[in-house]
Design a protein around this motif. Structure first.
Motif, mmCIF file in Angstrom:
data_model
loop_
_atom_site.group_PDB
_atom_site.id
_atom_site.type_symbol
_atom_site.label_atom_id
_atom_site.label_comp_id
_atom_site.label_asym_id
_atom_site.label_seq_id
_atom_site.Cartn_x
_atom_site.Cartn_y
_atom_site.Cartn_z
ATOM 1 N N SER A 89 -53.077 22.079 -102.493
ATOM 2 C CA SER A 89 -53.030 23.382 -103.161
ATOM 3 C C SER A 89 -52.887 24.512 -102.158
ATOM 4 O O SER A 89 -52.288 25.550 -102.448
ATOM 5 C CB SER A 89 -54.295 23.599 -104.000
ATOM 6 N N SER A 90 -53.413 24.320 -100.941
ATOM 7 C CA SER A 90 -53.442 25.406 -99.949
ATOM 8 C C SER A 90 -52.516 25.192 -98.759
ATOM 9 O O SER A 90 -52.316 26.104 -97.966
ATOM 10 C CB SER A 90 -54.866 25.554 -99.420
ATOM 11 N N CYS A 91 -52.001 23.992 -98.598
ATOM 12 C CA CYS A 91 -51.202 23.604 -97.434
ATOM 13 C C CYS A 91 -51.967 23.793 -96.126
ATOM 14 O O CYS A 91 -51.402 24.214 -95.114
ATOM 15 C CB CYS A 91 -49.865 24.331 -97.371
ATOM 16 N N THR A 101 -46.175 12.541 -87.992
ATOM 17 C CA THR A 101 -45.552 12.189 -86.714
ATOM 18 C C THR A 101 -45.259 10.707 -86.544
ATOM 19 O O THR A 101 -44.568 10.336 -85.591
ATOM 20 C CB THR A 101 -46.450 12.643 -85.546
ATOM 21 N N THR A 102 -45.764 9.847 -87.420
ATOM 22 C CA THR A 102 -45.522 8.412 -87.282
ATOM 23 C C THR A 102 -44.627 7.908 -88.406
ATOM 24 O O THR A 102 -44.715 8.373 -89.538
ATOM 25 C CB THR A 102 -46.844 7.613 -87.303
ATOM 26 N N GLY A 103 -43.771 6.953 -88.063
ATOM 27 C CA GLY A 103 -42.923 6.314 -89.067
ATOM 28 C C GLY A 103 -41.621 7.053 -89.301
ATOM 29 O O GLY A 103 -41.616 8.262 -89.569
ATOM 30 N N ASP A 104 -40.518 6.338 -89.181
ATOM 31 C CA ASP A 104 -39.198 6.905 -89.426
ATOM 32 C C ASP A 104 -38.907 6.813 -90.917
ATOM 33 O O ASP A 104 -38.140 5.967 -91.385
ATOM 34 C CB ASP A 104 -38.141 6.146 -88.611
ATOM 35 N N VAL A 105 -39.550 7.675 -91.671
ATOM 36 C CA VAL A 105 -39.472 7.632 -93.123
ATOM 37 C C VAL A 105 -39.658 9.045 -93.668
ATOM 38 O O VAL A 105 -40.217 9.919 -92.994
ATOM 39 C CB VAL A 105 -40.562 6.675 -93.692
ATOM 40 N N THR A 106 -39.193 9.281 -94.873
ATOM 41 C CA THR A 106 -39.341 10.579 -95.526
ATOM 42 C C THR A 106 -40.815 10.903 -95.758
ATOM 43 O O THR A 106 -41.595 10.046 -96.161
ATOM 44 C CB THR A 106 -38.601 10.571 -96.881
ATOM 45 N N LYS A 107 -41.196 12.148 -95.483
ATOM 46 C CA LYS A 107 -42.525 12.655 -95.800
ATOM 47 C C LYS A 107 -42.380 13.791 -96.804
ATOM 48 O O LYS A 107 -41.621 14.738 -96.568
ATOM 49 C CB LYS A 107 -43.254 13.172 -94.556
ATOM 50 N N LEU A 108 -43.090 13.693 -97.907
ATOM 51 C CA LEU A 108 -43.030 14.696 -98.963
ATOM 52 C C LEU A 108 -44.375 15.370 -99.121
ATOM 53 O O LEU A 108 -45.410 14.698 -99.161
ATOM 54 C CB LEU A 108 -42.633 14.048 -100.297
ATOM 55 N N VAL A 109 -44.365 16.693 -99.227
ATOM 56 C CA VAL A 109 -45.583 17.460 -99.467
ATOM 57 C C VAL A 109 -45.388 18.236 -100.763
ATOM 58 O O VAL A 109 -44.555 19.151 -100.837
ATOM 59 C CB VAL A 109 -45.878 18.426 -98.304
ATOM 60 N N TYR A 110 -46.154 17.890 -101.791
ATOM 61 C CA TYR A 110 -46.136 18.626 -103.050
ATOM 62 C C TYR A 110 -47.239 19.672 -102.990
ATOM 63 O O TYR A 110 -48.413 19.343 -102.813
ATOM 64 C CB TYR A 110 -46.360 17.685 -104.235
ATOM 65 N N VAL A 116 -45.545 27.491 -101.499
ATOM 66 C CA VAL A 116 -44.351 26.753 -101.071
ATOM 67 C C VAL A 116 -43.756 27.350 -99.801
ATOM 68 O O VAL A 116 -43.471 26.641 -98.827
ATOM 69 C CB VAL A 116 -43.300 26.709 -102.197
ATOM 70 N N GLU A 117 -43.548 28.656 -99.782
ATOM 71 C CA GLU A 117 -42.919 29.276 -98.614
ATOM 72 C C GLU A 117 -43.804 29.164 -97.378
ATOM 73 O O GLU A 117 -43.314 28.896 -96.274
ATOM 74 C CB GLU A 117 -42.586 30.741 -98.915
ATOM 75 N N LEU A 118 -45.114 29.365 -97.563
ATOM 76 C CA LEU A 118 -46.043 29.208 -96.444
ATOM 77 C C LEU A 118 -45.993 27.784 -95.909
ATOM 78 O O LEU A 118 -45.963 27.567 -94.690
ATOM 79 C CB LEU A 118 -47.467 29.540 -96.897
ATOM 80 N N ALA A 119 -45.961 26.817 -96.819
ATOM 81 C CA ALA A 119 -45.931 25.412 -96.411
ATOM 82 C C ALA A 119 -44.666 25.094 -95.630
ATOM 83 O O ALA A 119 -44.705 24.380 -94.620
ATOM 84 C CB ALA A 119 -46.039 24.509 -97.639
ATOM 85 N N ALA A 126 -41.245 18.808 -90.259
ATOM 86 C CA ALA A 126 -42.152 17.656 -90.306
ATOM 87 C C ALA A 126 -42.149 16.969 -91.659
ATOM 88 O O ALA A 126 -42.470 15.783 -91.759
ATOM 89 C CB ALA A 126 -43.578 18.091 -89.954
ATOM 90 N N ALA A 127 -41.793 17.707 -92.717
ATOM 91 C CA ALA A 127 -41.813 17.133 -94.064
ATOM 92 C C ALA A 127 -40.963 17.980 -94.993
ATOM 93 O O ALA A 127 -40.662 19.149 -94.705
ATOM 94 C CB ALA A 127 -43.246 17.068 -94.589
ATOM 95 N N GLU A 128 -40.587 17.392 -96.114
ATOM 96 C CA GLU A 128 -39.929 18.146 -97.174
ATOM 97 C C GLU A 128 -41.008 18.684 -98.105
ATOM 98 O O GLU A 128 -41.828 17.926 -98.617
ATOM 99 C CB GLU A 128 -38.964 17.265 -97.962
ATOM 100 N N VAL A 129 -41.013 19.983 -98.318
ATOM 101 C CA VAL A 129 -41.991 20.622 -99.188
ATOM 102 C C VAL A 129 -41.402 20.764 -100.586
ATOM 103 O O VAL A 129 -40.284 21.242 -100.749
ATOM 104 C CB VAL A 129 -42.403 21.992 -98.632
ATOM 105 N N VAL A 130 -42.174 20.357 -101.591
ATOM 106 C CA VAL A 130 -41.703 20.363 -102.974
ATOM 107 C C VAL A 130 -42.675 21.177 -103.827
ATOM 108 O O VAL A 130 -43.898 21.034 -103.699
ATOM 109 C CB VAL A 130 -41.611 18.926 -103.532
#
Length: 229
Positions: A89-91, A101-110, A116-119, A126-130
């Motif tokens: 809720s607060s990022c 930082t670990t794993g060659d895989v997509t990271k998603l932050v809801y 959203v903009e702050l995140a 580092a991640a895709e923010v949704v």
């Protein structure tokens, strides 16, 4: 309800229902045989979700540990480890955490709509923010994951996430490991928080199987008619 992934909740707890104690060092509630079982379950999923508090407190990598299992995933055309997902809720998240930082895989932050903009500024690449809604809605999260091709989602905690998925009726299966210890400290985190759950006085959850794994017990509950067995 829109289409969503098959949702499997996984948790280990003490006999008295705690998932950790209040010591600085994380309390290990399972054993090596069960850790290996969990690794197998992870390897069979498309995404793994934890709450932001778990990212901050436990600093998990959320990777498939077994090289053989990573290779099998690669042979199927999948990334070696499932997509990593967190909800906040607060990022209040550190882009240097091992989640990012670990794993060659997509990271998603809801995250909540208002952050959203702050995140996006805080996390950068580092991640895709949704946008998860205001407040974050787990129905919206699971619908978006479905649209991204996630067919099987593993929720590993913490208590806020387990409570939200269970109370929303979004869990298809619960894998609950009980460790032979008592924590006995009401300050410690529990498996779930207060909430209104589909299972209670008038409706009992369906216990599908019981398995002893060394000194712990695995209880599998079928929570919907989608239970995979």
């Amino acid at each position: 309800m829109g289409e969503r992934p098959y949702v499997l909740l996984s948790c280990g707890m003490s006999i008295d229902g705690y998932v950790d104690d209040t010591a600085a060092e994380r309390l290990l509630l399972s054993n090596e045989a069960d850790f290996d079982r969990v690794d197998e379950v992870r390897a069979g999923c498309d995404a793994i979700l934890v709450g932001a508090a778990t990212v901050r407190t436990d600093d998990p990598r959320l990777l498939v540990r077994s090289a053989e299992r990573r290779a099998r995933r690669a042979a199927r055309g999948q990334p070696p480890t499932p997509i990593k997902v967190t909800v906040t809720s607060s990022c209040d998240l550190d882009p240097a955490a091992r989640f990012f930082t670990t794993g060659d895989v997509t990271k998603l932050v809801y995250c909540a709509s208002g952050t959203v903009e702050l995140a996006r500024k805080r996390l950068g690449d580092a991640a895709e923010v949704v946008d998860g809604g205001e407040p974050v809605d787990v129905h919206r999260v699971t619908a978006d994951l479905h649209e991204r091709g996630v067919g099987r989602l593993m929720v590993e905690g913490g208590g806020t996430m387990h409570t939200q998925f269970l109370s929303a009726g979004l869990a298809d299966e619960l894998q609950l490991v009980v460790a032979p210890i008592f924590v006995g400290d009401s300050r410690a985190p529990r498996f779930v928080h207060d909430g209104v759950f589909p299972w209670g006085r008038d409706r009992r959850a369906d216990l599908a199987s019981v398995q002893q794994i060394g000194d712990v017990v695995l209880l599998r509950y079928a929570l919907s008619d989608r239970y995979a067995g």
